[in-house]
Design a protein around this motif. Structure first.
Motif, PDB file in Angstrom:
ATOM      1  N   GLY A   1      -3.206  -4.534  -1.508  1.00 41.33           N
ATOM      2  CA  GLY A   1      -2.269  -3.438  -1.267  1.00 41.33           C
ATOM      3  C   GLY A   1      -2.253  -2.456  -2.419  1.00 41.33           C
ATOM      4  O   GLY A   1      -2.168  -1.236  -2.231  1.00 41.33           O
ATOM      5  N   LEU A   2      -2.351  -2.992  -3.628  1.00 41.29           N
ATOM      6  CA  LEU A   2      -2.392  -2.149  -4.825  1.00 41.29           C
ATOM      7  C   LEU A   2      -3.644  -1.266  -4.806  1.00 41.29           C
ATOM      8  O   LEU A   2      -3.570  -0.061  -5.060  1.00 41.29           O
ATOM      9  N   PHE A   3      -4.780  -1.884  -4.481  1.00 41.39           N
ATOM     10  CA  PHE A   3      -6.034  -1.131  -4.413  1.00 41.39           C
ATOM     11  C   PHE A   3      -5.951  -0.037  -3.349  1.00 41.39           C
ATOM     12  O   PHE A   3      -6.282   1.126  -3.598  1.00 41.39           O
ATOM     13  N   LEU A   4      -5.492  -0.422  -2.172  1.00 40.24           N
ATOM     14  CA  LEU A   4      -5.430   0.562  -1.082  1.00 40.24           C
ATOM     15  C   LEU A   4      -4.421   1.665  -1.397  1.00 40.24           C
ATOM     16  O   LEU A   4      -4.655   2.836  -1.084  1.00 40.24           O
ATOM     17  N   GLY A   5      -3.315   1.289  -2.016  1.00 43.96           N
ATOM     18  CA  GLY A   5      -2.294   2.284  -2.354  1.00 43.96           C
ATOM     19  C   GLY A   5      -2.824   3.315  -3.336  1.00 43.96           C
ATOM     20  O   GLY A   5      -2.627   4.523  -3.168  1.00 43.96           O
ATOM     21  N   LYS A   6      -3.511   2.842  -4.363  1.00 45.11           N
ATOM     22  CA  LYS A   6      -4.058   3.770  -5.349  1.00 45.11           C
ATOM     23  C   LYS A   6      -5.191   4.603  -4.733  1.00 45.11           C
ATOM     24  O   LYS A   6      -5.343   5.786  -5.052  1.00 45.11           O
ATOM     25  N   THR A   7      -5.952   3.975  -3.829  1.00 41.76           N
ATOM     26  CA  THR A   7      -7.025   4.718  -3.152  1.00 41.76           C
ATOM     27  C   THR A   7      -6.442   5.824  -2.275  1.00 41.76           C
ATOM     28  O   THR A   7      -6.936   6.963  -2.284  1.00 41.76           O
ATOM     29  N   VAL A   8      -5.398   5.497  -1.548  1.00 38.83           N
ATOM     30  CA  VAL A   8      -4.765   6.500  -0.677  1.00 38.83           C
ATOM     31  C   VAL A   8      -4.233   7.672  -1.507  1.00 38.83           C
ATOM     32  O   VAL A   8      -4.401   8.844  -1.138  1.00 38.83           O
ATOM     33  N   ALA A   9      -3.618   7.358  -2.655  1.00 40.94           N
ATOM     34  CA  ALA A   9      -3.052   8.421  -3.491  1.00 40.94           C
ATOM     35  C   ALA A   9      -4.161   9.329  -4.037  1.00 40.94           C
ATOM     36  O   ALA A   9      -4.027  10.566  -4.034  1.00 40.94           O
ATOM     37  N   VAL A  10      -5.252   8.734  -4.519  1.00 37.17           N
ATOM     38  CA  VAL A  10      -6.368   9.544  -5.025  1.00 37.17           C
ATOM     39  C   VAL A  10      -6.974  10.353  -3.880  1.00 37.17           C
ATOM     40  O   VAL A  10      -7.282  11.546  -4.041  1.00 37.17           O
ATOM     41  N   ALA A  11      -7.127   9.729  -2.715  1.00 35.71           N
ATOM     42  CA  ALA A  11      -7.721  10.423  -1.562  1.00 35.71           C
ATOM     43  C   ALA A  11      -6.858  11.617  -1.143  1.00 35.71           C
ATOM     44  O   ALA A  11      -7.399  12.686  -0.830  1.00 35.71           O
TER      45      ALA A  11
ATOM     46  N   GLY B   1       3.837  -9.107  -8.786  1.00 37.62           N
ATOM     47  CA  GLY B   1       3.434  -9.932  -7.651  1.00 37.62           C
ATOM     48  C   GLY B   1       2.958  -9.110  -6.466  1.00 37.62           C
ATOM     49  O   GLY B   1       2.832  -9.628  -5.363  1.00 37.62           O
ATOM     50  N   LEU B   2       2.700  -7.814  -6.686  1.00 38.10           N
ATOM     51  CA  LEU B   2       2.155  -6.978  -5.610  1.00 38.10           C
ATOM     52  C   LEU B   2       0.825  -7.544  -5.134  1.00 38.10           C
ATOM     53  O   LEU B   2       0.030  -8.043  -5.937  1.00 38.10           O
ATOM     54  N   ASP B   3       0.583  -7.441  -3.840  1.00 42.62           N
ATOM     55  CA  ASP B   3      -0.693  -7.865  -3.278  1.00 42.62           C
ATOM     56  C   ASP B   3      -1.799  -6.985  -3.872  1.00 42.62           C
ATOM     57  O   ASP B   3      -1.746  -5.762  -3.734  1.00 42.62           O
ATOM     58  N   PRO B   4      -2.793  -7.578  -4.551  1.00 44.00           N
ATOM     59  CA  PRO B   4      -3.842  -6.755  -5.167  1.00 44.00           C
ATOM     60  C   PRO B   4      -4.557  -5.856  -4.161  1.00 44.00           C
ATOM     61  O   PRO B   4      -4.929  -4.727  -4.496  1.00 44.00           O
TER      62      PRO B   4
ATOM     63  N   VAL C   1      11.704  -3.163  -8.506  1.00 39.97           N
ATOM     64  CA  VAL C   1      12.409  -4.181  -7.712  1.00 39.97           C
ATOM     65  C   VAL C   1      11.734  -4.372  -6.358  1.00 39.97           C
ATOM     66  O   VAL C   1      11.513  -5.499  -5.906  1.00 39.97           O
ATOM     67  N   ARG C   2      11.361  -3.268  -5.726  1.00 42.20           N
ATOM     68  CA  ARG C   2      10.680  -3.372  -4.431  1.00 42.20           C
ATOM     69  C   ARG C   2       9.297  -4.001  -4.589  1.00 42.20           C
ATOM     70  O   ARG C   2       8.868  -4.775  -3.736  1.00 42.20           O
ATOM     71  N   ALA C   3       8.608  -3.659  -5.668  1.00 39.11           N
ATOM     72  CA  ALA C   3       7.278  -4.233  -5.906  1.00 39.11           C
ATOM     73  C   ALA C   3       7.371  -5.748  -6.051  1.00 39.11           C
ATOM     74  O   ALA C   3       6.461  -6.471  -5.652  1.00 39.11           O
ATOM     75  N   ALA C   4       8.477  -6.197  -6.631  1.00 40.69           N
ATOM     76  CA  ALA C   4       8.657  -7.633  -6.824  1.00 40.69           C
ATOM     77  C   ALA C   4       9.177  -8.312  -5.563  1.00 40.69           C
ATOM     78  O   ALA C   4       9.417  -9.522  -5.566  1.00 40.69           O
ATOM     79  N   GLY C   5       9.380  -7.543  -4.523  1.00 40.70           N
ATOM     80  CA  GLY C   5       9.808  -8.124  -3.257  1.00 40.70           C
ATOM     81  C   GLY C   5      11.276  -8.498  -3.219  1.00 40.70           C
ATOM     82  O   GLY C   5      11.698  -9.243  -2.328  1.00 40.70           O
TER      83      GLY C   5
ATOM     84  N   THR D   1       0.838  -1.206   0.000  1.00 40.69           N
ATOM     85  CA  THR D   1       0.000   0.000   0.000  1.00 40.69           C
ATOM     86  C   THR D   1       0.871   1.255   0.000  1.00 40.69           C
ATOM     87  O   THR D   1       0.674   2.169  -0.814  1.00 40.69           O
ATOM     88  N   LEU D   2       1.833   1.275   0.903  1.00 41.87           N
ATOM     89  CA  LEU D   2       2.709   2.444   0.998  1.00 41.87           C
ATOM     90  C   LEU D   2       3.541   2.615  -0.268  1.00 41.87           C
ATOM     91  O   LEU D   2       3.748   3.733  -0.747  1.00 41.87           O
TER      92      LEU D   2
END
Lengths: 223, 266
Positions: free
Chosen positions: A93-103, A88-91, B108-112, A5-6
């Motif tokens: 986390g991806l959703f929350l990250g993009k939500t935080v940025a828009v917010a 391989g980002l957690d989906p 790189v960080r996104a891929a862990g 997310t961060l």
């Protein structure tokens, strides 16, 4: 999930800091909308003050569509969306990250629009905390639904026209509750009425944040 | 669900059919790639080379047939798989408003993966000095390709899937790319290269498969399969896949072994 997310929020906010699309394009767009509403209502200050809450939230909705469009388009260039999928980002986390940025962008835009409403329409706010809480809750709901529906439309060539069509009816409760809360917080309003509508915003936020966390991954893979 | 494949198999496709809407992308691919093997996928434009790589990366689901990559179903186990594979595609996956270093660091960080290999990887690809602070929007196509490659090198996953890797690169970058592929294969990384520039890639791989009309229609050994593997290993400088990913797949520093003409990793 929180690390992702961060990471994603930081990336999107860094891109915004470089491109300044929200400040140089979306914010002026919102201010222009407020000015045009004022022209439409005429010189009657009392009428403008009465309509201020609704017009504020309509302007916020327009800005939300623009901010979400930008958030989606950032991932559309150079196959960046595939890059995110492949990382391989957690989906969630991806959703929350993009939500935080828009917010975060919407909070700044709302502050500017609120100042615009006070100056242009002569709106007088008696209960500021109610305004602040409604903006925070409304922002979370708008950012979450925007990010979710932005992902739904992301893979489509007609996403620019489809997104407002999908999003605006869905966020009608935010418009309704936000307007009622502002009316309650303004001179002559009843603050107790506003707190009733805050509950609606809390429920709306909880539903769409939870929905986004659960379904963003499958949407991302199929959109 | 695809059955678990033997640990020596990096990629396993059986009668794989993939569609884009009603348009066939793959029409029944059968392919086995052993761990540590390097394979060229060749064929004319539109033959299905890119689709094959996208299926292996889990970006495209199969309509029928079976696929297993590193023993995992690329769709059902995508979260576990994607951090162990790297796909260099036609697109560079860069954000125009971020600098070269920021792009590499984010990917790189996104891929862990660990960030300690970012600087060496960028240096290896000639991304140094002011270039690191240059926004991606200012880069040429070849430089964007170098950045995408530096992400792959910094991550050093277990399976490299390279789609037309030489496209857009100048002579020096092509040399670096060839060296990197040699080091990767010598270090036990499995490499799948889709290219129609067979002459460039053949010296780097042990086997070539021809894809036509969405299926594998021919297969042959290449020059690299006859080269002594030990000589390649002696030039290796990259981390082993296990060191790079921190995941399963073999003991750290496991040496490749030769089984007939195919290299395997213990």
């Amino acid at each position: 999930m929180w690390r992702d997310t961060l990471l994603v929020a930081g990336k999107d906010l860094r891109i915004e800091a470089r491109s300044r699309v929200a400040l140089s394009q979306v914010a002026p767009f919102g201010i222009v909308a407020l000015v045009l509403f004022a022209f439409a209502l005429g010189p009657d200050r009392a009428l403008m003050a009465t309509g201020a809450p609704g017009l504020f939230w309509v302007a916020v909705l327009f800005c939300t569509v623009q901010a979400v469009q930008r958030s989606v388009s950032v991932e559309s260039a150079d196959g960046a969306r595939d890059g995110l999928r492949l990382s391989g980002l957690d989906p969630a986390g991806l959703f929350l990250g993009k939500t935080v940025a828009v917010a975060a962008q919407l909070v700044v835009l709302e502050a500017l629009l609120a100042v615009g409403v006070v100056l242009l329409y002569g709106a007088r706010i008696d209960v500021p905390w109610l305004i602040v809480v409604s903006c925070v809750l409304g922002t979370v709901g708008l950012a979450a639904t925007g990010t979710l529906y932005g992902a739904l439309s992301a893979g489509l060539r007609v996403r620019e026209t489809l997104l407002p069509f999908l999003l605006l009816p869905i966020v009608a409760p935010v418009l309704l509750a936000g307007t009622r809360i502002w009316q309650a917080a303004m001179a002559g309003g009843t603050p107790a009425d506003g707190t009733q509508w805050l509950r609606l915003l809390v429920i709306f936020d909880a539903v769409y944040v939870a929905l986004g966390v659960v379904v963003y991954g499958p949407i991302q893979e199929t959109a | 669900m695809a059955p678990a494949t033997p640990s020596s198999s990096a990629i396993s496709l059986h009668d794989a059919v993939a569609l884009s809407g009603r348009f066939p992308l793959l029409t029944g691919v059968d392919l086995e790639v052993a761990a540590g093997e390097s394979v060229l996928v060749e064929g004319p434009n539109g033959a299905g080379k890119t689709s094959l790589l996208r299926v292996c990366a889990g970006l495209v689901s199969l309509a029928s047939g079976r696929v297993a990559v590193l023993g995992l179903d690329p769709v059902r186990r995508r979260a576990q798989l994607r951090r162990r594979v790297g796909l260099l595609s036609h697109a560079s996956h860069l954000y125009d408003d971020l600098t070269v270093r920021e792009n590499v660091r984010f990917a790189v960080r996104a891929a862990g993966a660990g960030t300690h290999r970012i600087d060496p990887a960028c240096e290896r690809l000639g991304l140094t000095g002011r270039l690191l602070k240059t926004p991606a929007s200012k880069l040429s196509a070849g430089q964007r390709r170098r950045v995408a490659l530096s992400v792959l090198v910094a991550r050093w996953p277990e399976l490299w899937m390279l789609d037309e890797p030489h496209a857009g690169l100048d002579a020096s970058a092509r040399t670096i790319l060839d060296e990197l592929i040699g080091e990767a294969t010598a270090g036990g990384v499995t490499v799948l290269i889709a290219s129609h520039e067979s002459a460039l890639v053949e010296p780097l791989v042990t086997r070539a498969v021809t894809v036509t009309g969405g299926r594998v229609t021919a297969e042959r050994r290449t020059g690299a399969s006859r080269a002594p593997l030990g000589r390649q290993a002696a030039t290796a400088s990259g981390p082993t896949p296990t060191e790079a990913s921190g995941g399963p797949g073999g003991a750290p520093g496991a040496a490749p072994r030769v089984d007939g003409e195919v290299a395997h990793v213990a």
